[in-house]
Design a protein around this motif. Structure first.
Motif, PDB file in Angstrom:
ATOM      1  N   ALA A 128       0.851  -1.211   0.000  1.00 18.88           N
ATOM      2  CA  ALA A 128       0.000   0.000   0.000  1.00 18.88           C
ATOM      3  C   ALA A 128       0.877   1.249   0.000  1.00 18.88           C
ATOM      4  CB  ALA A 128      -0.925  -0.014   1.216  1.00 18.88           C
ATOM      5  N   ALA A 129       1.984   1.219   0.754  1.00 18.03           N
ATOM      6  CA  ALA A 129       2.891   2.382   0.790  1.00 18.03           C
ATOM      7  C   ALA A 129       3.524   2.578  -0.589  1.00 18.03           C
ATOM      8  CB  ALA A 129       3.973   2.168   1.848  1.00 18.03           C
ATOM      9  N   ALA A 130       3.897   1.485  -1.252  1.00 17.77           N
ATOM     10  CA  ALA A 130       4.508   1.581  -2.582  1.00 17.77           C
ATOM     11  C   ALA A 130       3.519   2.174  -3.581  1.00 17.77           C
ATOM     12  CB  ALA A 130       4.965   0.202  -3.043  1.00 17.77           C
ATOM     13  N   ARG A 131       2.281   1.723  -3.477  1.00 19.27           N
ATOM     14  CA  ARG A 131       1.234   2.190  -4.404  1.00 19.27           C
ATOM     15  C   ARG A 131       1.072   3.713  -4.343  1.00 19.27           C
ATOM     16  NH1 ARG A 131      -3.185  -0.195  -6.858  1.00 19.27           N
ATOM     17  NH2 ARG A 131      -2.991  -2.290  -6.026  1.00 19.27           N
ATOM     18  N   LYS A 132       1.312   4.269  -3.149  1.00 23.41           N
ATOM     19  CA  LYS A 132       1.103   5.723  -2.983  1.00 23.41           C
ATOM     20  C   LYS A 132       2.274   6.557  -3.493  1.00 23.41           C
ATOM     21  CE  LYS A 132      -1.992   5.624   0.970  1.00 23.41           C
ATOM     22  NZ  LYS A 132      -1.731   5.115   2.300  1.00 23.41           N
ATOM     23  N   LEU A 133       3.403   5.913  -3.840  1.00 22.27           N
ATOM     24  CA  LEU A 133       4.555   6.690  -4.314  1.00 22.27           C
ATOM     25  C   LEU A 133       4.205   7.319  -5.662  1.00 22.27           C
ATOM     26  CD1 LEU A 133       7.340   4.078  -3.487  1.00 22.27           C
ATOM     27  CD2 LEU A 133       6.763   6.147  -2.195  1.00 22.27           C
ATOM     28  N   PRO A 134       4.681   8.530  -5.916  1.00 21.50           N
ATOM     29  CA  PRO A 134       4.287   9.223  -7.142  1.00 21.50           C
ATOM     30  C   PRO A 134       4.570   8.391  -8.392  1.00 21.50           C
ATOM     31  CG  PRO A 134       5.773  10.570  -5.777  1.00 21.50           C
ATOM     32  CD  PRO A 134       5.626   9.263  -5.088  1.00 21.50           C
ATOM     33  N   VAL A 158      16.277  11.828  -0.758  1.00 21.09           N
ATOM     34  CA  VAL A 158      15.204  11.332   0.116  1.00 21.09           C
ATOM     35  C   VAL A 158      14.033  12.307   0.003  1.00 21.09           C
ATOM     36  CG1 VAL A 158      14.554  10.754   2.485  1.00 21.09           C
ATOM     37  CG2 VAL A 158      16.835  10.181   1.626  1.00 21.09           C
ATOM     38  N   THR A 159      12.938  11.812  -0.546  1.00 19.24           N
ATOM     39  CA  THR A 159      11.788  12.696  -0.762  1.00 19.24           C
ATOM     40  C   THR A 159      10.784  12.610   0.374  1.00 19.24           C
ATOM     41  OG1 THR A 159      10.734  10.954  -2.044  1.00 19.24           O
ATOM     42  CG2 THR A 159      11.976  12.605  -3.281  1.00 19.24           C
ATOM     43  N   GLN A 160      10.930  11.592   1.205  1.00 16.88           N
ATOM     44  CA  GLN A 160       9.991  11.419   2.324  1.00 16.88           C
ATOM     45  C   GLN A 160      10.631  10.557   3.383  1.00 16.88           C
ATOM     46  OE1 GLN A 160       5.954   9.488   2.726  1.00 16.88           O
ATOM     47  NE2 GLN A 160       5.956   9.968   0.555  1.00 16.88           N
ATOM     48  N   GLU A 161      10.416  10.870   4.634  1.00 11.09           N
ATOM     49  CA  GLU A 161      10.755   9.906   5.689  1.00 11.09           C
ATOM     50  C   GLU A 161       9.673  10.025   6.735  1.00 11.09           C
ATOM     51  OE1 GLU A 161      13.337  10.699   8.640  1.00 11.09           O
ATOM     52  OE2 GLU A 161      13.833  12.738   8.069  1.00 11.09           O
ATOM     53  N   ASN A 162       9.224   8.868   7.231  1.00 11.01           N
ATOM     54  CA  ASN A 162       7.986   8.892   7.990  1.00 11.01           C
ATOM     55  C   ASN A 162       7.948   7.735   8.987  1.00 11.01           C
ATOM     56  OD1 ASN A 162       5.252   8.646   8.706  1.00 11.01           O
ATOM     57  ND2 ASN A 162       4.634   9.608   6.788  1.00 11.01           N
ATOM     58  N   PRO A 163       7.686   8.015  10.266  1.00  6.35           N
ATOM     59  CA  PRO A 163       7.616   6.913  11.236  1.00  6.35           C
ATOM     60  C   PRO A 163       6.224   6.293  11.335  1.00  6.35           C
ATOM     61  CG  PRO A 163       7.577   9.016  12.372  1.00  6.35           C
ATOM     62  CD  PRO A 163       7.605   9.326  10.899  1.00  6.35           C
ATOM     63  N   ASP A 164       5.264   6.756  10.517  1.00  6.32           N
ATOM     64  CA  ASP A 164       3.880   6.282  10.693  1.00  6.32           C
ATOM     65  C   ASP A 164       3.404   5.321   9.611  1.00  6.32           C
ATOM     66  OD1 ASP A 164       3.565   7.908  12.971  1.00  6.32           O
ATOM     67  OD2 ASP A 164       3.279   9.643  11.655  1.00  6.32           O
ATOM     68  N   ILE A 165       4.117   5.265   8.463  1.00  6.64           N
ATOM     69  CA  ILE A 165       3.587   4.471   7.333  1.00  6.64           C
ATOM     70  C   ILE A 165       3.543   2.995   7.710  1.00  6.64           C
ATOM     71  CG2 ILE A 165       4.026   3.737   4.954  1.00  6.64           C
ATOM     72  CD1 ILE A 165       5.214   6.518   4.449  1.00  6.64           C
ATOM     73  N   PHE A 191      11.780   5.332   4.631  1.00  5.84           N
ATOM     74  CA  PHE A 191      12.515   6.322   3.840  1.00  5.84           C
ATOM     75  C   PHE A 191      12.161   6.099   2.368  1.00  5.84           C
ATOM     76  CE2 PHE A 191      14.952   5.413   7.623  1.00  5.84           C
ATOM     77  CZ  PHE A 191      15.399   6.654   8.061  1.00  5.84           C
ATOM     78  N   VAL A 192      11.773   7.169   1.695  1.00  6.12           N
ATOM     79  CA  VAL A 192      11.524   7.090   0.252  1.00  6.12           C
ATOM     80  C   VAL A 192      12.704   7.777  -0.415  1.00  6.12           C
ATOM     81  CG1 VAL A 192      10.004   7.794  -1.639  1.00  6.12           C
ATOM     82  CG2 VAL A 192       9.024   7.146   0.592  1.00  6.12           C
TER      83      VAL A 192
END
Ligand SMILES: C[S@@+](CC[C@H](N)C(=O)[O-])C[C@H]1O[C@@H](n2cnc3c(N)ncnc32)[C@H](O)[C@@H]1O
Length: 351
Positions: A153-159, A323-330, A337-338
């Motif tokens: 699901a996280a991958a699907r949301k990547l631009p 790094v375009t995004q880093e997030n402790p909640d995904i 890390f994206v």
């Protein structure tokens, strides 16, 4: 931290609660392994120790002691003087595939490392991830299967990723373990091709069997190599690396990231999901770090180093990623890390 007053008694209660927790974890683990929970569910949730023991061909007196202990820690409750029932919600929470039960199995399996700690702390002896046994791999695989839908699901949301994978793009999962992330990508993207990188023979073999059973062997492969041996050139739209970075030999982490750079197409993305070690004293009391700190604790003799967020960011930067995004909640309890490979391999900062 809680504002409740801390007293000597409250600290002593805390210590006693850990010890109760240790027992409760093993009572849960053994209840699952012996099939007590499954048999109770089969019988509608209440049972006598005698019935349990007879059906499962186990010692009746020991089974009664387990039932009583399970009552004492709150897993079961007495139903009259001789029968036992699940405490509220425990039938579901301790279902065969439930995360709570599987995590108890992993913890009990991991706890077999601890008797060797005192000696290993003196000698520096190692017992790596791969030195563990099939019982550990099996339960670890079940727990990580629970993360697969979240990762996809996280991958699907990547631009642009949904379109790329939908159009037959390629994904590589490094340290693909039991193969559930591979399967999930194949299920969700009917045309995408998926490569798993998995050096542990047990996981490589079991995941190939799973892929065959699911009918995905034509577009999903598993290579029995480590992430240090990637030999791809600009081939992948997406690389996922979930709870693997800290498993890599420390001196090889940069090489693996360089390999990811080479393997990705321009504009491709590395989705790195891992624990992050604390950077400050305050982090030690921040709940977001608790499981990372404990992961380093139960892997301290494995040779694994859990890096800090800053260290991971620096390594990604040094290997040319943006790094375009880093997030402790995904992915709960992990940092995500994206990291994007720039078009033509040019770093954004150089433009
Ligand atoms: C904690 S498991 C995670 C498995 C899976 N990614 C998941 O999320 O469930 C760590 C995985 O990394 C793999 N691994 C260990 N060393 C590796 C290396 N050098 N290169 C690639 N994978 C490695 C292990 O075999 C194992 O499958």
């Amino acid at each position: 931290m809680s504002n409740r007053e801390i007293t000597k008694n409250s600290q002593a209660r805390m210590i006693r609660s850990w010890m109760l927790g240790l027992h409760a974890t093993y009572i849960t683990d053994i209840g699952g392994r012996l099939g007590y929970f499954a048999e109770m569910r089969r019988r509608g949730g209440t049972v006598s120790a005698k019935e349990l023991a007879e059906t499962l061909e186990l010692d009746p007196w020991r089974t009664k002691v387990w039932c009583q202990a399970a009552c004492a820690v709150g897993i079961l409750q007495a139903d009259g003087d001789t029968r036992f029932a699940f405490a509220p919600f425990m039938d579901v929470l301790l279902g065969d595939e439930a995360p709570e039960l599987q995590t108890a199995h992993v913890l009990a399996s991991l706890a077999r490392d601890f008797p060797a700690y005192p000696e290993a702390f003196r000698t520096g002896a190692l017992k790596t991830f791969h030195d563990h046994d099939e019982d550990f791999f099996h339960h670890q695989g079940k727990v990580s299967a629970l993360r697969a839908p979240v990762v996809v699901a996280a991958a699907r949301k990547l631009p642009g990723m949904e379109e790329r994978l939908g159009a037959g793009g390629r994904v590589m999962d490094i340290g693909s373990g039991s193969g559930t992330v591979l399967v999930r990508f194949a299920e969700e993207f009917a045309r995408c091709r998926v490569t798993g990188i998995e050096p542990l023979p047990y996981f490589a073999e079991t995941s190939r069997t799973l892929l065959q059973e699911k009918g995905f062997s034509d577009r999903v492969e598993v290579r029995s190599v480590g992430g240090e041996a990637l030999s791809f050139e600009h081939e992948f739209d997406l690389i996922t690396m979930v709870q693997v970075f800290h498993e890599l030999p420390d001196a090889k982490k940069i090489d693996v990231l360089h390999g990811c750079q080479r393997s990705l197409k321009p504009g491709g993305i590395l989705l790195l999901v891992d624990r992050c070690a604390p950077e400050t004293g305050a982090d030690l009391h921040d709940r977001r770090f608790t499981l990372s700190i404990l992961e380093q604790w139960f892997e301290v003799t494995w040779g694994n180093i859990v890096n800090t967020r800053s260290e991971i960011l620096a390594m990604l930067h040094d290997t040319g990623f943006t790094v375009t995004q880093e997030n402790p909640d995904i992915v709960p309890t992990y940092w995500t890390f994206v990291a994007e490979k720039q078009d033509a391999g040019i770093k954004r900062s150089d433009i």
